[in-house]
Write an enzyme that holds these catalytic residues in place. Structure first.
Site, mmCIF file in Angstrom:
data_model
loop_
_atom_site.group_PDB
_atom_site.id
_atom_site.type_symbol
_atom_site.label_atom_id
_atom_site.label_comp_id
_atom_site.label_asym_id
_atom_site.label_seq_id
_atom_site.Cartn_x
_atom_site.Cartn_y
_atom_site.Cartn_z
ATOM 1 N N ASP A 22 0.770 -1.252 0.011
ATOM 2 C CA ASP A 22 0.017 -0.019 -0.047
ATOM 3 C C ASP A 22 1.048 1.095 0.000
ATOM 4 O O ASP A 22 2.010 1.019 0.333
ATOM 5 C CB ASP A 22 -0.962 -0.126 1.178
ATOM 6 N N ASP B 11 0.014 4.800 0.951
ATOM 7 C CA ASP B 11 -0.134 6.113 2.100
ATOM 8 C C ASP B 11 -0.186 5.048 3.573
ATOM 9 O O ASP B 11 -1.223 4.400 3.693
ATOM 10 C CB ASP B 11 -1.365 6.783 1.741
#
Length: 547
Positions: free
Chosen positions: A4, A6
């Site tokens: 991922d 953020d």
């Protein structure tokens, strides 16, 4: 390796379209460089609903991603979902579309990928694709998401260190070929199935593999590739309801072991079991080399004493022992559960789902009333539902199937059940043997998982799966066979509509309501809509503002 963006690689700045605001998390560059040095390819899978909501442009997003690469190094593939939750796409996490796309771009399959993320959506997307999820919590991670995750690390450098350690643990140099190797795995059918990859590893270097198992695992033992012969004997220090130790029986077992004339033995156990009693009998039988996992001091009972960190999946735990004993999986084999191909047959008309409500351990079984409501909900959504169970569960399966499902209780041995599951679109099941059977057949699983044991160790391994149930229930980590909490709260809170959504998340087409009788197959060729994310607290889909 998938990440991922953020909150995982860079600090989470909601709806950020400004490259100057990009800050890597501590140690990100060094951690990713370790993965590159190990020969792993890297990808990013990121929800960016700010595009759909107008918070930044596609150009802004490209500049932010370019800045990320300046700070953490080259990324081999970027997979970004620009949609909002209301768009109903198949790529926005927790849907698995980004994971599928990244694996394809990297020239691999999801089962060989690890997705590192910081919220439940990441973990659900990984599981639904068949990848392994590794959660690195941040302040936005909810406690229930941490509890539901199968694998958790304190920070990104720790996550990378654990990934590399676990990769090394199942590899290594092989020894010369050996003649006969005795492998032992007592306990239930599920225990035998999850040991299958390690047994295949041993078989790759042995002329003959003899498997010692208990009565409850015998049928599963017959399904495993690489096994030349099976010896059945109940072990009173393993069985959950053991008979008293019989000296004559132990003497007979030693005689049987001696007649096998094994060159060496590998004793596989679960994380809460001891290999030492059997190691003693093997020594009495004249076996010259014994390998086993043992935290307790083994004296001269064990030649290769192996240790494994807590939390490692049971199949991987067994593979690490095989590798330590000199039997790593050969290059042509992949670490995955596998069984001999089920016998071909016509079987029930497809498509269908299988619901298996029972379990030998009541704490892990789906409550009958809930299972019946699940069957009704799946049937109302247009699925044909077959309900399975053993000979002693016919009353249960009849109650669960009702008028909405097809009752097959007591009509399937393990081979028949394997054939039935192999043709299913998905299996809905608790933490019990058929879940591992489905994993061995590559069939997606909706796991109604009671948290009496850790999901990371006992959940469906390397197969698309969605976990449902309360991971924080009071029965957590009790290893209880009978439910220790009145009302079975870990599973009774499941909404059957979440099971319908989980099936959709796994990519199973939803034909739509059937106006005909339950036994009639749904219309063929009906297309599936995008996955919905309603009520998904039970599958941990919350996330930060920029996602």
């Amino acid at each position: 390796m998938l990440f991922d963006r953020d909150g995982t690689l860079i600090e989470d700045v909601p709806y950020n379209g400004d490259p100057d605001r990009v800050r890597p998390v501590p140690g990100a560059r060094a951690a990713l460089d370790r993965l590159r040095a190990a020969g792993l390819r890297l990808g990013v899978v990121s929800n960016q609903s700010g595009l759909a909501r107008g918070h930044f442009s596609a150009g802004d997003l490209a500049r932010v991603n370019a800045r990320v690469e300046e700070l953490v190094g080259h990324v081999d593939t970027w997979q970004v979902c620009p949609h909002d939750d209301t768009d109903g796409c198949g790529c926005r996490k927790p849907a698995p579309g980004l994971v599928w796309a990244a694996a394809r771009e990297l020239g691999t399959v999801p089962a060989r990928c690890v997705l590192v993320g910081d919220i439940g959506r990441d973990m659900v997307a990984a599981g639904a694709a068949g990848a392994t999820g590794l959660l690195v919590p941040t302040p936005v991670t909810r406690p229930v998401e941490v509890a539901a995750a199968g694998w958790v690390a304190a920070d990104l450098p720790s996550a990378v260190a654990q990934i590399l350690d676990r990769q090394r643990s199942i590899t290594g140099p092989s020894r010369r070929r050996v003649g006969t190797v005795l492998v032992a795995r007592s306990d239930s059918a599920g225990d035998v199935l999850v040991t299958g990859p390690a047994i295949r590893a041993v078989a790759a270097y042995a002329d003959r593999v003899v498997l010692l198992c208990g009565p409850r695992g015998r049928a599963a033992a017959e399904l495993l590739p690489g096994v030349s012969a099976v010896v059945e004997h109940a072990l009173p220090w393993i069985d959950p309801a053991p008979a008293p130790v019989d000296p004559a029986g132990m003497t007979a077992l030693v005689d049987r072991l001696r007649r096998i004339d094994a060159d060496e033995a590998v004793v596989f156990t679960s994380y809460h079991q001891s290999a030492l009693p059997l190691a003693l009998l093997l020594r009495l039988a004249g076996v010259g080399r014994v390998s086993a996992i043992s935290d307790d001091y083994p004296g001269s009972l064990i030649d290769v004493r192996h240790r494994v960190p807590t939390g490692v999946p049971e199949p991987e735990r067994a593979l690490s022992l095989a590798a330590a004993a000199g039997f790593p999986l050969p290059p042509g084999d992949q670490p995955a559960l596998r069984i001999r191909p089920p016998a071909a047959g016509d079987g029930p008309p497809r498509p269908y789902l299988v619901v298996h409500p029972g379990s030998a351990a009541g704490a892990r079984a789906c409550p009958p009333e809930l299972a019946a409501r699940i069957v009704r909900s799946l049937a109302s959504a247009g699925h044909r539902v077959l309900v399975t169970g053993g000979p002693g569960e016919r009353e249960l399966t009849a109650r669960v199937a009702g008028s909405a499902g097809v009752d097959l209780g007591g009509r399937t041995g393990i081979g028949d059940l394997a054939a039935l599951i192999s043709r299913a679109d998905a299996l809905v099941v608790g933490n019990t043997g058929p879940a591992h059977l489905a994993a061995a057949l590559g069939v997606p699983v909706v796991s109604l998982f009671a948290p009496t044991v850790p999901y990371g160790q006992w959940g469906p391994w390397r197969v698309p799966a969605v976990r449902l149930g309360d991971p924080t229930a009071p029965c957590r980590d009790t290893r209880a066979a009978a439910c220790p909490v009145p009302g079975h709260p870990c599973l009774t809170g499941i909404d059957p509509a979440d099971v319908v959504d989980a099936v959709r998340l796994l990519g199973v087409p939803v034909p739509g309501p059937r106006p005909t009788a339950p036994a009639t197959p749904p219309p063929a060729g009906a297309a599936s809509g995008g996955p919905t994310h309603r009520r998904a607290g039970r599958v941990s889909t919350s996330g930060g503002g920029g996602r």
